[in-house]
Write a protein that holds these residues in place. Structure first.
Motif: not given
Length: 232
Positions: A38-45, A28-36
């Motif tokens: 949603d907060k991407p994993l890169s931002d979490v890191v 369910g996590d996205i690695v990079q931001g997209d059109k959704t």
């Protein structure tokens, strides 16, 4: 080099040093931001690094590769601008060995095999189609699989990629009648409860971009009964 496990923001850090950080992505996590949006994993890191090291201002983080949103497992990020181009080159030259585990219900045609297809991506439905011969706008895709284990109703497959195409593992396994558990897009008959698909980036081996030492990362399996049965 330190091997750390952190649950801050549900982030599981598998490996971290001055130049790289490796995390175990959740379904369910996205690695990079997209059109959704949603907060991407890169931002979490980035948030994790900012808090851990009390960094003022922006935190540098380079995305080296991606995983599909419903999959789990290893994602590697660069913490320095020095390491990123070296890691990009390493991946481009196929010098990073990526190993995946997948759960499929149908019996594979052979206990182990090399699959060669030409994949064509359709951006409209975000899906790839496999062909046995080259066709317009297709790219050659090669993977190797072997059966690791027979579970009650599923087979555990280990997959090594030679190429990195869009939805490659999902599409190629479906093309031999073995769609991945939960993968409705590629023909599995029902979804997983958490909307994941049972594809896990299990292991990554590469040469450290700065220290030139071998690095091997293994990602623990998702915490559900079927995946955990694969550990036994």
């Amino acid at each position: 080099m330190s091997k750390t496990f952190s649950n801050k923001s549900n982030l599981q850090v598998l490996f971290e040093d001055n130049h790289i950080i490796v995390v175990n992505k959740r379904a369910g996590d996205i690695v990079q931001g997209d059109k959704t949006g949603d907060k991407p994993l890169s931002d979490v890191v980035k948030s994790y690094l900012k808090d851990k090291y009390k960094k003022p201002g922006n935190v540098y983080l380079g995305v080296v590769h991606r995983l599909d949103r419903p999959t789990t497992g290893i994602v590697l990020f660069s913490k320095t601008s020095k390491a990123l181009p070296r890691l990009n080159k390493l991946f481009a030259e196929k010098k990073a060995q990526k190993t995946y585990w997948a759960l499929v219900k149908n019996t594979p045609p052979k206990p182990q095999d090399t699959l060669v297809h030409w994949l064509r991506k359709n951006p409209k439905n975000n899906k790839s189609t496999a062909f046995i011969k080259e066709t317009n706008n297709s790219k050659k895709a090669i993977l190797h699989y072997k059966i690791l284990k027979k579970l009650d109703n599923y087979f555990l497959l280990e997959i090594e990629l030679e190429t990195g195409r869009h939805h490659q593992i999902r599409c190629q396994l479906a093309s031999i009648g073995c769609p991945i558990k939960g993968d409705l897009k590629y023909g599995f008959n029902r979804s997983n409860p958490d909307a994941s698909i049972s594809l896990h980036a299990r292991q990554l081996e590469f040469t450290h971009p700065v220290k030139k030492e071998p690095v091997q990362i293994i990602a623990p399996l998702p915490n559900d009964a079927l995946w955990q049965a694969c550990n036994n």
